[in-house]
Design a protein around this motif. Sequence first.
Motif, PDB file in Angstrom:
ATOM      1  N   PHE A 181       0.815  -1.216   0.000  1.00 42.03           N
ATOM      2  CA  PHE A 181       0.000   0.000   0.000  1.00 42.03           C
ATOM      3  C   PHE A 181       0.854   1.275   0.000  1.00 42.03           C
ATOM      4  O   PHE A 181       0.380   2.349   0.360  1.00 42.03           O
ATOM      5  N   GLY A 182       2.123   1.139  -0.401  1.00 43.11           N
ATOM      6  CA  GLY A 182       2.932   2.330  -0.633  1.00 43.11           C
ATOM      7  C   GLY A 182       3.591   2.921   0.599  1.00 43.11           C
ATOM      8  O   GLY A 182       4.071   4.053   0.547  1.00 43.11           O
ATOM      9  N   PHE A 183       3.626   2.182   1.707  1.00 42.70           N
ATOM     10  CA  PHE A 183       4.347   2.641   2.899  1.00 42.70           C
ATOM     11  C   PHE A 183       5.805   2.177   2.806  1.00 42.70           C
ATOM     12  O   PHE A 183       6.080   1.085   2.313  1.00 42.70           O
ATOM     13  N   THR A 184       6.738   2.992   3.320  1.00 41.17           N
ATOM     14  CA  THR A 184       8.143   2.595   3.226  1.00 41.17           C
ATOM     15  C   THR A 184       8.904   2.709   4.548  1.00 41.17           C
ATOM     16  O   THR A 184       9.945   2.088   4.707  1.00 41.17           O
ATOM     17  N   ASP A 185       8.401   3.500   5.484  1.00 40.60           N
ATOM     18  CA  ASP A 185       9.174   3.893   6.665  1.00 40.60           C
ATOM     19  C   ASP A 185       8.762   3.046   7.878  1.00 40.60           C
ATOM     20  O   ASP A 185       7.791   3.351   8.567  1.00 40.60           O
ATOM     21  N   LEU A 186       9.518   1.970   8.117  1.00 42.55           N
ATOM     22  CA  LEU A 186       9.219   1.050   9.222  1.00 42.55           C
ATOM     23  C   LEU A 186      10.117   1.371  10.409  1.00 42.55           C
ATOM     24  O   LEU A 186      11.344   1.449  10.267  1.00 42.55           O
ATOM     25  N   ARG A 187       9.518   1.548  11.581  1.00 46.03           N
ATOM     26  CA  ARG A 187      10.267   1.849  12.790  1.00 46.03           C
ATOM     27  C   ARG A 187       9.887   0.832  13.865  1.00 46.03           C
ATOM     28  O   ARG A 187       8.707   0.588  14.103  1.00 46.03           O
ATOM     29  N   LEU A 188      10.900   0.262  14.492  1.00 47.92           N
ATOM     30  CA  LEU A 188      10.696  -0.804  15.479  1.00 47.92           C
ATOM     31  C   LEU A 188      11.147  -0.314  16.845  1.00 47.92           C
ATOM     32  O   LEU A 188      12.278   0.163  16.995  1.00 47.92           O
ATOM     33  N   ILE A 189      10.289  -0.453  17.824  1.00 43.06           N
ATOM     34  CA  ILE A 189      10.661  -0.085  19.190  1.00 43.06           C
ATOM     35  C   ILE A 189      10.882  -1.364  19.983  1.00 43.06           C
ATOM     36  O   ILE A 189       9.958  -2.167  20.143  1.00 43.06           O
ATOM     37  N   GLN A 190      12.105  -1.573  20.444  1.00 39.57           N
ATOM     38  CA  GLN A 190      12.438  -2.735  21.269  1.00 39.57           C
ATOM     39  C   GLN A 190      11.867  -4.050  20.732  1.00 39.57           C
ATOM     40  O   GLN A 190      11.085  -4.719  21.423  1.00 39.57           O
ATOM     41  N   PRO A 191      12.232  -4.442  19.508  1.00 46.25           N
ATOM     42  CA  PRO A 191      11.746  -5.738  19.023  1.00 46.25           C
ATOM     43  C   PRO A 191      12.254  -6.852  19.941  1.00 46.25           C
ATOM     44  O   PRO A 191      13.438  -6.890  20.267  1.00 46.25           O
ATOM     45  N   ARG A 192      11.375  -7.738  20.352  1.00 46.91           N
ATOM     46  CA  ARG A 192      11.687  -8.720  21.390  1.00 46.91           C
ATOM     47  C   ARG A 192      12.905  -9.569  21.065  1.00 46.91           C
ATOM     48  O   ARG A 192      13.751  -9.818  21.933  1.00 46.91           O
ATOM     49  N   ASP A 193      13.002 -10.014  19.804  1.00 48.60           N
ATOM     50  CA  ASP A 193      14.078 -10.933  19.437  1.00 48.60           C
ATOM     51  C   ASP A 193      15.229 -10.225  18.732  1.00 48.60           C
ATOM     52  O   ASP A 193      15.978 -10.854  17.980  1.00 48.60           O
ATOM     53  N   GLY A 194      15.371  -8.923  18.951  1.00 54.47           N
ATOM     54  CA  GLY A 194      16.476  -8.187  18.349  1.00 54.47           C
ATOM     55  C   GLY A 194      16.219  -7.859  16.885  1.00 54.47           C
ATOM     56  O   GLY A 194      15.182  -8.233  16.313  1.00 54.47           O
ATOM     57  N   TRP A 195      17.181  -7.173  16.289  1.00 53.34           N
ATOM     58  CA  TRP A 195      17.057  -6.768  14.897  1.00 53.34           C
ATOM     59  C   TRP A 195      18.437  -6.584  14.308  1.00 53.34           C
ATOM     60  O   TRP A 195      19.290  -6.021  14.997  1.00 53.34           O
ATOM     61  N   PRO A 196      18.728  -7.040  13.097  1.00 46.83           N
ATOM     62  CA  PRO A 196      17.824  -7.751  12.174  1.00 46.83           C
ATOM     63  C   PRO A 196      17.409  -9.126  12.690  1.00 46.83           C
ATOM     64  O   PRO A 196      18.096  -9.715  13.519  1.00 46.83           O
ATOM     65  N   ASN A 197      16.304  -9.612  12.172  1.00 46.95           N
ATOM     66  CA  ASN A 197      15.751 -10.900  12.575  1.00 46.95           C
ATOM     67  C   ASN A 197      15.536 -11.745  11.314  1.00 46.95           C
ATOM     68  O   ASN A 197      14.754 -11.365  10.450  1.00 46.95           O
TER      69      ASN A 197
END
Lengths: 252, 252
Positions: free
Chosen positions: B38-54
């Motif tokens: 749907f044309g969204f590009t800006d993903l922001r993650l707050i404290q992802p449980r299993d770390g990042w990148p995943n």
Amino acid sequence: MTEPPPPPVMPANPPAIVLVRPQLGMNIGAVARAMKNFGFTDLRLIQPRDGWPNPDAGPSAAGADDVIEQARVFDSVGDAIADCTLTIGTAMTTRDMVRRVTSPAGAVAEMQALPERSALLFGPERTGLVRDDLLHCHAICTIPSNPDFGSLNLAQAVAVLGYAWVIGHDAPPASWLVNHDGPAAQAELAGLIAAIEQRLEANSWFNPAPGLRDTATRMLRNLITRPGFTTAEVQFLRGVVRGLSEPRRPQG
Amino acid sequence: MTEPPPPPVMPANPPAIVLVRPQLGMNIGAVARAMKNFGFTDLRLIQPRDGWPNPDAGPSAAGADDVIEQARVFDSVGDAIADCTLTIGTAMTTRDMVRRVTSPAGAVAEMQALPERSALLFGPERTGLVRDDLLHCHAICTIPSNPDFGSLNLAQAVAVLGYAWVIGHDAPPASWLVNHDGPAAQAELAGLIAAIEQRLEANSWFNPAPGLRDTATRMLRNLITRPGFTTAEVQFLRGVVRGLSEPRRPQG
């Protein structure tokens, strides 16, 4: 004190959700959850790849166990939608068919204007609905999405249609067929097609080329599904088919 | 020959999609796919449980690798939305807060009327957004769903908002704040709150009870986030705070 808005009223007579050759049990479960989120209950599975029941469906259903338990399995699209009078398939393209295209809002408006059962078809994860599936559909619903990345996850597509279903229930369709008789169920259309084929067979019409029969079936399904025939019109056409292939018996 | 309808135009300036404490990498990937649909590009993650990148995110992203690769990780809601002037959180209830509630269509209409960056917050799979998260939000968006089974899958919720985003781009918001100055970014609101707290601290206002400071922070965040203050209004209020706590210096 201002209360929050009242909970939404789930529209009556939701469509059957028909998954054509679904691949992953996890996705079937996710579909069941999305269905229940938006008041759908009637899940129909056509040739699920890994059989049914599938233990992978339970966890992603996340409590929509009743939808999973009541799901029914069918061998073919025709069998699955035999009782439905309006069938809309979700697809990104018309696959070069002559077929009416509608939006999610347009699709649900048509379904909500119908007292009979309708069906929403969703294709397999990898390919979506193929041409032979879409031949059974009165219209094709295209979810508006990124032209460069338009393929939706199966359960997300169901969720979008579910959302459209819940918010759309006050909107009349943009146009509709005034029909005092009642639309024919898909089984009646299938009966008409079979009757035509039977007569053509009897007249050796298929003999010249072996592949002709399949092609003819597709052409007939396309032409007969598209107009939205009523029950009386289908009966009339069956009479025409008889009339074309045998002499009219004298009256009385 | 009638061509199919033209592909939809993806509306400009899509909101950031902010996942608060997401649990499963698979779900983050599914969110990325729905975003790109749907044309969204800006993903922001707050404290992802299993770390990042995943590594679990890749398969379910199904090709939305650019969204995954550009995702940014933050420690807190405040950090993640510091540059946003409108933040809307998705939740089924207001959790007894005094807060404006809007629909998906209403939320996207507000965002599409804004030239600045906005943010859509989604909570963890198990609990959704909690009260402390919602305090950062100008409004709460509730997806209309089955009152008896309303909890949506995370990525399906993103897909529903994405669909609303794409279809909603011609609809003006039902009401809006005429604002010739420009809304304050969330970081400006946070600065005002911090300034107030600093003055209260200096005056030993928190001393009587140890928990008072946290409660006061929440109250302040609630009251200061809700009105949609402009940048100039926030500056004015910072002056008021100074004026309340120290004598005005003589001019000139």
